[in-house]
Design a protein around this motif. Sequence first.
Motif, PDB file in Angstrom:
ATOM      1  N   THR A  73       0.821  -1.208   0.000  1.00  0.00           N
ATOM      2  CA  THR A  73       0.000   0.000   0.000  1.00  0.00           C
ATOM      3  C   THR A  73       0.856   1.260   0.000  1.00  0.00           C
ATOM      4  O   THR A  73       0.326   2.357  -0.068  1.00  0.00           O
ATOM      5  N   ASN A  74       2.174   1.086   0.045  1.00  0.00           N
ATOM      6  CA  ASN A  74       3.045   2.249  -0.063  1.00  0.00           C
ATOM      7  C   ASN A  74       3.801   2.265  -1.389  1.00  0.00           C
ATOM      8  O   ASN A  74       4.797   2.955  -1.530  1.00  0.00           O
ATOM      9  N   GLU A  75       3.297   1.499  -2.363  1.00  0.00           N
ATOM     10  CA  GLU A  75       3.970   1.479  -3.665  1.00  0.00           C
ATOM     11  C   GLU A  75       3.917   2.869  -4.293  1.00  0.00           C
ATOM     12  O   GLU A  75       2.941   3.595  -4.167  1.00  0.00           O
ATOM     13  N   GLY A  76       4.985   3.224  -4.909  1.00  0.00           N
ATOM     14  CA  GLY A  76       5.051   4.537  -5.548  1.00  0.00           C
ATOM     15  C   GLY A  76       5.611   5.609  -4.643  1.00  0.00           C
ATOM     16  O   GLY A  76       5.745   6.754  -5.041  1.00  0.00           O
ATOM     17  N   GLY A  77       5.954   5.256  -3.419  1.00  0.00           N
ATOM     18  CA  GLY A  77       6.509   6.237  -2.508  1.00  0.00           C
ATOM     19  C   GLY A  77       6.924   5.586  -1.211  1.00  0.00           C
ATOM     20  O   GLY A  77       6.568   4.462  -0.918  1.00  0.00           O
ATOM     21  N   ASN A  78       7.689   6.287  -0.448  1.00  0.00           N
ATOM     22  CA  ASN A  78       8.083   5.795   0.856  1.00  0.00           C
ATOM     23  C   ASN A  78       7.302   6.603   1.879  1.00  0.00           C
ATOM     24  O   ASN A  78       7.843   7.441   2.582  1.00  0.00           O
ATOM     25  N   TRP A  79       6.015   6.339   1.953  1.00  0.00           N
ATOM     26  CA  TRP A  79       5.108   7.129   2.764  1.00  0.00           C
ATOM     27  C   TRP A  79       5.033   6.598   4.182  1.00  0.00           C
ATOM     28  O   TRP A  79       5.219   5.417   4.435  1.00  0.00           O
ATOM     29  N   GLY A  80       4.679   7.458   5.083  1.00  0.00           N
ATOM     30  CA  GLY A  80       4.470   7.051   6.472  1.00  0.00           C
ATOM     31  C   GLY A  80       3.302   6.089   6.581  1.00  0.00           C
ATOM     32  O   GLY A  80       2.459   5.999   5.686  1.00  0.00           O
ATOM     33  N   LYS A  81       3.240   5.393   7.691  1.00  0.00           N
ATOM     34  CA  LYS A  81       2.212   4.370   7.892  1.00  0.00           C
ATOM     35  C   LYS A  81       0.796   4.920   7.812  1.00  0.00           C
ATOM     36  O   LYS A  81      -0.119   4.223   7.434  1.00  0.00           O
ATOM     37  N   ARG A  82       0.590   6.163   8.161  1.00  0.00           N
ATOM     38  CA  ARG A  82      -0.757   6.738   8.170  1.00  0.00           C
ATOM     39  C   ARG A  82      -0.980   7.718   7.011  1.00  0.00           C
ATOM     40  O   ARG A  82      -1.941   8.474   7.018  1.00  0.00           O
ATOM     41  N   ASP A  83      -0.100   7.695   6.036  1.00  0.00           N
ATOM     42  CA  ASP A  83      -0.213   8.612   4.898  1.00  0.00           C
ATOM     43  C   ASP A  83      -1.427   8.235   4.037  1.00  0.00           C
ATOM     44  O   ASP A  83      -1.594   7.079   3.651  1.00  0.00           O
ATOM     45  N   LEU A  84      -2.264   9.215   3.739  1.00  0.00           N
ATOM     46  CA  LEU A  84      -3.485   8.957   2.957  1.00  0.00           C
ATOM     47  C   LEU A  84      -3.202   8.443   1.552  1.00  0.00           C
ATOM     48  O   LEU A  84      -4.058   7.796   0.948  1.00  0.00           O
ATOM     49  N   ARG A  85      -2.004   8.689   1.018  1.00  0.00           N
ATOM     50  CA  ARG A  85      -1.683   8.183  -0.327  1.00  0.00           C
ATOM     51  C   ARG A  85      -1.686   6.665  -0.385  1.00  0.00           C
ATOM     52  O   ARG A  85      -1.874   6.087  -1.455  1.00  0.00           O
ATOM     53  N   ARG A  86      -1.517   6.008   0.739  1.00  0.00           N
ATOM     54  CA  ARG A  86      -1.570   4.541   0.755  1.00  0.00           C
ATOM     55  C   ARG A  86      -2.931   4.021   0.281  1.00  0.00           C
ATOM     56  O   ARG A  86      -3.036   2.947  -0.283  1.00  0.00           O
ATOM     57  N   TYR A  87      -3.982   4.808   0.527  1.00  0.00           N
ATOM     58  CA  TYR A  87      -5.328   4.402   0.141  1.00  0.00           C
ATOM     59  C   TYR A  87      -5.583   4.590  -1.353  1.00  0.00           C
ATOM     60  O   TYR A  87      -6.627   4.189  -1.853  1.00  0.00           O
ATOM     61  N   GLU A  88      -4.630   5.188  -2.052  1.00  0.00           N
ATOM     62  CA  GLU A  88      -4.715   5.343  -3.503  1.00  0.00           C
ATOM     63  C   GLU A  88      -3.888   4.301  -4.238  1.00  0.00           C
ATOM     64  O   GLU A  88      -3.838   4.293  -5.463  1.00  0.00           O
ATOM     65  N   SER A  89      -3.235   3.405  -3.509  1.00  0.00           N
ATOM     66  CA  SER A  89      -2.380   2.391  -4.131  1.00  0.00           C
ATOM     67  C   SER A  89      -3.222   1.383  -4.913  1.00  0.00           C
ATOM     68  O   SER A  89      -4.406   1.170  -4.624  1.00  0.00           O
ATOM     69  N   GLU A  90      -2.596   0.758  -5.895  1.00  0.00           N
ATOM     70  CA  GLU A  90      -3.263  -0.278  -6.682  1.00  0.00           C
ATOM     71  C   GLU A  90      -3.718  -1.422  -5.774  1.00  0.00           C
ATOM     72  O   GLU A  90      -4.817  -1.959  -5.943  1.00  0.00           O
ATOM     73  N   VAL A  91      -2.903  -1.781  -4.799  1.00  0.00           N
ATOM     74  CA  VAL A  91      -3.235  -2.877  -3.887  1.00  0.00           C
ATOM     75  C   VAL A  91      -4.506  -2.549  -3.106  1.00  0.00           C
ATOM     76  O   VAL A  91      -5.440  -3.345  -3.047  1.00  0.00           O
ATOM     77  N   TYR A  92      -4.550  -1.363  -2.512  1.00  0.00           N
ATOM     78  CA  TYR A  92      -5.718  -0.984  -1.711  1.00  0.00           C
ATOM     79  C   TYR A  92      -6.971  -0.899  -2.582  1.00  0.00           C
ATOM     80  O   TYR A  92      -8.029  -1.406  -2.214  1.00  0.00           O
ATOM     81  N   LYS A  93      -6.848  -0.272  -3.740  1.00  0.00           N
ATOM     82  CA  LYS A  93      -8.009  -0.127  -4.628  1.00  0.00           C
ATOM     83  C   LYS A  93      -8.528  -1.484  -5.099  1.00  0.00           C
ATOM     84  O   LYS A  93      -9.734  -1.713  -5.154  1.00  0.00           O
ATOM     85  N   ALA A  94      -7.612  -2.397  -5.446  1.00  0.00           N
ATOM     86  CA  ALA A  94      -8.029  -3.722  -5.922  1.00  0.00           C
ATOM     87  C   ALA A  94      -8.712  -4.507  -4.807  1.00  0.00           C
ATOM     88  O   ALA A  94      -9.763  -5.122  -5.022  1.00  0.00           O
ATOM     89  N   LEU A  95      -8.144  -4.490  -3.602  1.00  0.00           N
ATOM     90  CA  LEU A  95      -8.767  -5.210  -2.491  1.00  0.00           C
ATOM     91  C   LEU A  95     -10.125  -4.603  -2.132  1.00  0.00           C
ATOM     92  O   LEU A  95     -11.073  -5.334  -1.835  1.00  0.00           O
ATOM     93  N   THR A  96     -10.234  -3.290  -2.202  1.00  0.00           N
ATOM     94  CA  THR A  96     -11.514  -2.637  -1.932  1.00  0.00           C
ATOM     95  C   THR A  96     -12.556  -3.047  -2.969  1.00  0.00           C
ATOM     96  O   THR A  96     -13.693  -3.355  -2.623  1.00  0.00           O
ATOM     97  N   ALA A  97     -12.160  -3.080  -4.229  1.00  0.00           N
ATOM     98  CA  ALA A  97     -13.085  -3.484  -5.295  1.00  0.00           C
ATOM     99  C   ALA A  97     -13.552  -4.926  -5.114  1.00  0.00           C
ATOM    100  O   ALA A  97     -14.682  -5.262  -5.474  1.00  0.00           O
ATOM    101  N   LEU A  98     -12.698  -5.762  -4.547  1.00  0.00           N
ATOM    102  CA  LEU A  98     -13.032  -7.177  -4.364  1.00  0.00           C
ATOM    103  C   LEU A  98     -13.747  -7.455  -3.043  1.00  0.00           C
ATOM    104  O   LEU A  98     -14.210  -8.567  -2.808  1.00  0.00           O
ATOM    105  N   SER A  99     -13.857  -6.455  -2.186  1.00  0.00           N
ATOM    106  CA  SER A  99     -14.405  -6.698  -0.847  1.00  0.00           C
ATOM    107  C   SER A  99     -15.862  -7.167  -0.877  1.00  0.00           C
ATOM    108  O   SER A  99     -16.264  -7.964  -0.029  1.00  0.00           O
TER     109      SER A  99
END
Length: 173
Positions: free
Chosen positions: A86-112
Amino acid sequence: ENDYYVPKVHNLNKQPTRFIKELIEPFQRLCLEFYNATGKKIVINDSYRSFERQVQLKNHPKYGGGAATPGTSDHGWGVAFDVNGTNEGGNWGKRDLRRYESEVYKALTALSNTSGFFNPTWAQPGGSNMESWHWENITVRNQVYDQTLPDYAVPDPDEAPEGRTEPMTEPIE
């Protein structure tokens, strides 16, 4: 230990990836659906945690603040996993909102909706402990544990239907 399955999934911590046996098939379907959607495998960095391991995490100076109180984590029920990526594309902090824009997060959300695995409200953006990497399936947990309450356990009368306090030998309808 026999109630937990070790599926063949990439695990960065080189620890076995474990779930309760009733979650094996739904998790395998999730992995296949994720691969079909992204062309990538799910990479797990944590799944089942023993009580002792949860104590270690809670006492860890780096992780302790965000770790669940031992005995309350869905990792301890064998129904949760932490995904990497969920931090692909950057070395973001654990609570960085950009993690929710990752391909991993979006794909898992779509499959939920079809997989039953979801990022709980407390872990979502603005939640009390934002963790884009935490996914769980409490529906399966509830089905399993609601049906297997030992007969020496008694439900809390404040939560049981009609104030029931006798030992349960079958699920409450």
